[in-house]
Design a protein around this motif. Sequence first.
Motif, mmCIF file in Angstrom:
data_model
loop_
_atom_site.group_PDB
_atom_site.id
_atom_site.type_symbol
_atom_site.label_atom_id
_atom_site.label_comp_id
_atom_site.label_asym_id
_atom_site.label_seq_id
_atom_site.Cartn_x
_atom_site.Cartn_y
_atom_site.Cartn_z
ATOM 1 N N THR A 435 0.841 -1.195 0.000
ATOM 2 C CA THR A 435 0.000 0.000 0.000
ATOM 3 C C THR A 435 0.878 1.246 0.000
ATOM 4 N N SER A 436 0.331 2.335 -0.557
ATOM 5 C CA SER A 436 1.060 3.599 -0.545
ATOM 6 C C SER A 436 0.878 4.273 0.815
ATOM 7 N N LYS A 437 1.496 5.426 0.993
ATOM 8 C CA LYS A 437 1.439 6.122 2.277
ATOM 9 C C LYS A 437 0.228 7.031 2.403
ATOM 10 N N GLN A 438 -0.685 6.964 1.427
ATOM 11 C CA GLN A 438 -1.963 7.674 1.499
ATOM 12 C C GLN A 438 -3.063 6.727 1.028
ATOM 13 N N ILE A 439 -4.135 6.604 1.811
ATOM 14 C CA ILE A 439 -5.234 5.721 1.427
ATOM 15 C C ILE A 439 -6.572 6.390 1.739
ATOM 16 N N PHE A 440 -7.623 6.008 0.983
ATOM 17 C CA PHE A 440 -9.002 6.427 1.228
ATOM 18 C C PHE A 440 -9.803 5.191 1.644
ATOM 19 N N VAL A 441 -10.366 5.188 2.841
ATOM 20 C CA VAL A 441 -11.137 4.054 3.359
ATOM 21 C C VAL A 441 -12.324 4.583 4.152
ATOM 22 N N THR A 442 -13.247 3.682 4.516
ATOM 23 C CA THR A 442 -14.347 4.056 5.397
ATOM 24 C C THR A 442 -13.921 3.853 6.844
ATOM 25 N N SER A 443 -14.779 4.278 7.750
ATOM 26 C CA SER A 443 -14.466 4.157 9.175
ATOM 27 C C SER A 443 -14.562 2.719 9.665
#
Length: 637
Positions: A435-443
């Motif tokens: 994984t990269s050092k920035q991610i978009f996920v839900t809570s």
Amino acid sequence: MPTTPTSLSFTYKKGQTNPPRQKVEYSLINPTFPDGQRVIHKTNHNWIHVDNKTLSSSEIGLVYVSTNELSPGTHEGEVSLYHEYINKTSDPNNPELREDLIGVVTVTLNLSEDPKTEARPTALTFEYLQGATLPIAQTIGISSVHSWNVSKSHNWVTLSKNSGVNDNNFDVSVIPSGLNNGTHSATITVNDGVKDLLIPVNLIITSTNNDFLYVNPNVLNFGYTLSGSLPSVKTIELNSSKDWNVIANKPWLNVSVQNGLAGPSNFDVGLKDIANLTEGNHTGLVSITNGTITKNVTVNLTVFVFVEELLSPNDIYFTDENNLIVVSSGRTETHLQIKVNSVYKLEVNKFYYDVPFFKGKAKKRIGLESSKIIGSQPLLNIDSVSLFNPYEPLNLNLDINEVSLYNSDITQTIHLQNIRFLKGVIPVNNWMSDTSKQIFVTSKAIVRFSFFNKDKSTFNKLTITGDKEVQFPFDDNNAMIQTVNIPLESLQLIPGNSIKLNVGSYSLEVFIKERTKDHSMLFWENKWGCWDSFECTGTFKQSAKFKDTSFGFRKDYQHIETKVLNVQTTTLYQINTGYLYLESEAETLQKMLEAKNLYLLRDNKLIKVRSTTRKLVVKQTTNTLKEFKLTFENTII
């Protein structure tokens, strides 16, 4: 800006000192990028070596050649110099590793070799019976590309000429008048202006009385590698009419006896006190006398140098890198043997390699077996906030031996202890996650990342900053690999929040997006043996596939009956990723689909699966976002 100069030329003769290194100056094309920048080089030949590269245009790159494996003639190669740096200009959130060409240097090598002067035969023996005809002259042939001079050490040796040019020969005679019975030794020296070539001459004088002394053999040859094991002793057999004595004229010669009785007998000759001998050829004599007769045995000793490039217990190695053990030896009758053993997770592992020397050099890459020994790692700690070490390095113990081809004698050995290995390749910036050092996920996501603790720093807390400020303490931990796991649901985050997970200088930035109806988590073991996670927020479908095993037999001549022996059920999963916000998330997906160790978490149930996705297919898109369809099937553990 090109390099200065753009071409270099070297002239080198084999066996001589390498020519001086030459300067190459350069300037960076984009000198304004401070993050992770360095100068790297690429060469198209291994006889070119680049050293002392810096970022300053006034600093110097040095080039030297190592050419003993090349054939004489003109050789050309190239050195390409690149400025490597991390470019954050176009997108600070998605830095790019760039390589800009500084310049190309053409390297020309003019290589020659100087054949050695040789003599045939390499030793002379004359026998003379008192009162009989003088021994006939013997001829020595010289093969050389130089002019040469020849001299003698004793007056009872006569030479037909004192000099010659190139390939030529001369005759050697002896004058035994005035010499006693026994063996007399002299040396003929041929000097070609480069080095001395020594030719031993033995004159054996006997009389017609009844005394006798027979010795076999009259020449012994030994080879010894500096700092290595002593070669096996050699036996001299003799038969004497009288009691006899034996002496050696060199301190490195070791004889097993000093005297013996008349009749058949034998004794051993070996080596001792040879640690201070220099590389090259050494000659000694073992003399046996029974009062009236003396026989000499010539002992030739060749001392070799064992040169090695080894692995260091102070470093950490990665199994998929080119971890080479390189050994050089002047011997022609040996091979390289590497014995490896380790104890890992209470299991003993032993294996070995036999590697031939080619042009005096043997190479072996170490790492493939290490990856198999470390093996697959279990998925741990997904339910709690944790900072832990997923596995310990593998420690290898190596015995590196130079072994005789004929009798398995070890001529040299080196022991390496605790050579440490981790899975994978050297991680960029010590980041051990796909994984990269920035991610978009839900809570609802479970977030994981790992890093390489190269400096053995001690960590004891996970700090969360941003829209949620919290700190999780842990016991002190300075393991080589650190894995962070955190279920975000415990933080009560809302869409639009952003947080940063920090452990020391390592961090992961998390942006919270809207929840959806479906939610799935995928976990996989990456090439470093660490587990990563990926959240899917698109639709989820599950179906079953049945495969039966049946047996058909003829019940009678009119009917065939089929019986089902087994029915195998496979569960199929179709998961849509949901919209991806970063290009790096698609790259992470690709790496996940290549993994062999993969789990699906659905409704708090962990299912081992394998990917059946042949390629990433876009399910649907918006103007800027993409969603991909993934397929999996369950596997039997």
